[in-house]
Scaffold this active site. Structure first.
Site, PDB file in Angstrom:
ATOM      1  N   HIS A 144      27.349   9.646  -2.637  1.00 41.84           N
ATOM      2  CA  HIS A 144      26.190   8.777  -2.833  1.00 41.84           C
ATOM      3  C   HIS A 144      25.684   8.212  -1.504  1.00 41.84           C
ATOM      4  CE1 HIS A 144      23.613   5.965  -5.085  1.00 41.84           C
ATOM      5  NE2 HIS A 144      23.854   5.169  -4.058  1.00 41.84           N
TER       6      HIS A 144
ATOM      7  N   HIS B 251      22.109   7.193   2.855  1.00 42.19           N
ATOM      8  CA  HIS B 251      21.980   6.138   3.858  1.00 42.19           C
ATOM      9  C   HIS B 251      22.564   6.548   5.210  1.00 42.19           C
ATOM     10  CE1 HIS B 251      20.561   3.141   0.991  1.00 42.19           C
ATOM     11  NE2 HIS B 251      21.470   3.593   0.156  1.00 42.19           N
TER      12      HIS B 251
ATOM     13  N   LYS C 159      11.757   7.913  -1.545  1.00 39.27           N
ATOM     14  CA  LYS C 159      12.601   6.715  -1.492  1.00 39.27           C
ATOM     15  C   LYS C 159      11.781   5.622  -0.813  1.00 39.27           C
ATOM     16  CE  LYS C 159      17.114   4.877  -1.120  1.00 39.27           C
ATOM     17  NZ  LYS C 159      18.480   5.156  -1.497  1.00 39.27           N
TER      18      LYS C 159
END
Length: 290
Positions: A161, A177, A223
């Protein structure tokens, strides 16, 4: 929910120790060059319409030879193709991938960054002193599979993730990220950088900043905002987010810390005994006021 806008002095001190020990961090303007371009506008969550304020990629240059010559980065990169991107699709982990996971943990544990984090967590009674047991704890936090989409099997883990990225129901991007994954996806023309995010024109980031809030599209989805460290080593991110994860049992924890010149919100969500997500949110840099 554990959240405070007050700077956490103890963790600020620890994170700055770890920052200073991050000798594998790449240098802006030398090891890599970014191009911030325009300030991205507002995009609603779930919307795929974003005005492109950046015609060129974020990364103009990355010294890949140096990147791949550093063991922790090389072992990190080997993990990025091990996952099914869509939630709801059960992950299949091969023996080779299990070995790659262990090699990554072994390599980061050789660094002063992780040794410092381990020492702190042992002192706080949150981790076993034995390095082998601590490696197992790290494995559970970052690599243990769990259900993110209840309609499928074990389809996610903290590492996937946070560092690789996922798509949820084919409608939104979640996670992603990490700057190395962003760069490699951008190089393959799979990521389209839309611009940096800032509260106002007075808060424009610099191209030597090590933390940015970004907007981008990936796999046909947008995003709206994503906090990323830039140039830091994978062990740095694993260290600080593991510390935050283990220092509380809350579902969500937000720590405000001044790391180097950056005032950050460091956010960690848990999924049982594993990380659900973790990311930095840049509040200010270069001694600018919040």
């Amino acid at each position: 929910m554990a959240k405070s806008q007050q700077t956490n002095k103890e963790l600020t001190e620890v994170f700055n120790q770890i920052w200073c020990l991050d000798t594998n961090r790449l240098r802006p303007g030398t090891d890599y060059i970014i191009s911030l371009q325009g300030r991205a506008g507002f995009v609603a969550q779930g919307s795929n319409n974003a005005r492109d304020m950046a015609r060129a990629p974020l990364f103009k240059y990355v010294n890949e030879a140096k990147l791949k010559s550093i063991k922790t980065f090389a072992n990190f990169i080997s993990l990025l193709d091990n996952y099914e991107v869509s939630t709801g699709v059960a992950e299949t982990v091969t023996p080779e991938e299990l070995q790659e996971n262990r090699l990554f943990i072994d390599s980061i544990m050789e660094t002063d960054v992780m040794k410092c984090a381990h020492k702190y967590l042992v002192k706080k009674g949150q981790s076993p002193a034995d390095p082998a047991q601590f490696k197992r704890q790290l494995y559970d936090i970052w690599f243990r599979l769990y259900h993110r989409d209840r309609s499928g099997g074990e389809d996610s883990c903290g590492f996937e993730h946070v560092f690789v990225g996922e798509t949820k129901f084919g409608r939104e991007i979640i996670g992603l990220h990490n700057w190395v994954q962003f760069y490699l996806q951008e190089k393959k023309n799979l990521v389209d950088y839309k611009g940096y995010k800032a509260r106002d024109n007075k808060d424009t980031p610099d191209e030597d900043d090590h933390v940015l809030n970004l907007q981008f599209s990936w796999k046909g989805l947008v995003k709206p905002v994503c906090g990323c460290f830039i140039g830091v080593s994978p062990e740095f991110e694993v260290a600080i987010f593991t510390i935050i994860f283990l220092m509380t049992n809350e579902k969500m924890t937000t720590v405000v810390a001044k790391v180097d010149e950056y005032l950050l919100e460091l956010v960690v969500y848990r999924n049982g005994k594993s990380i659900g997500t973790s990311f930095p949110k840049l509040l200010s840099s270069n001694n600018r006021d919040v």
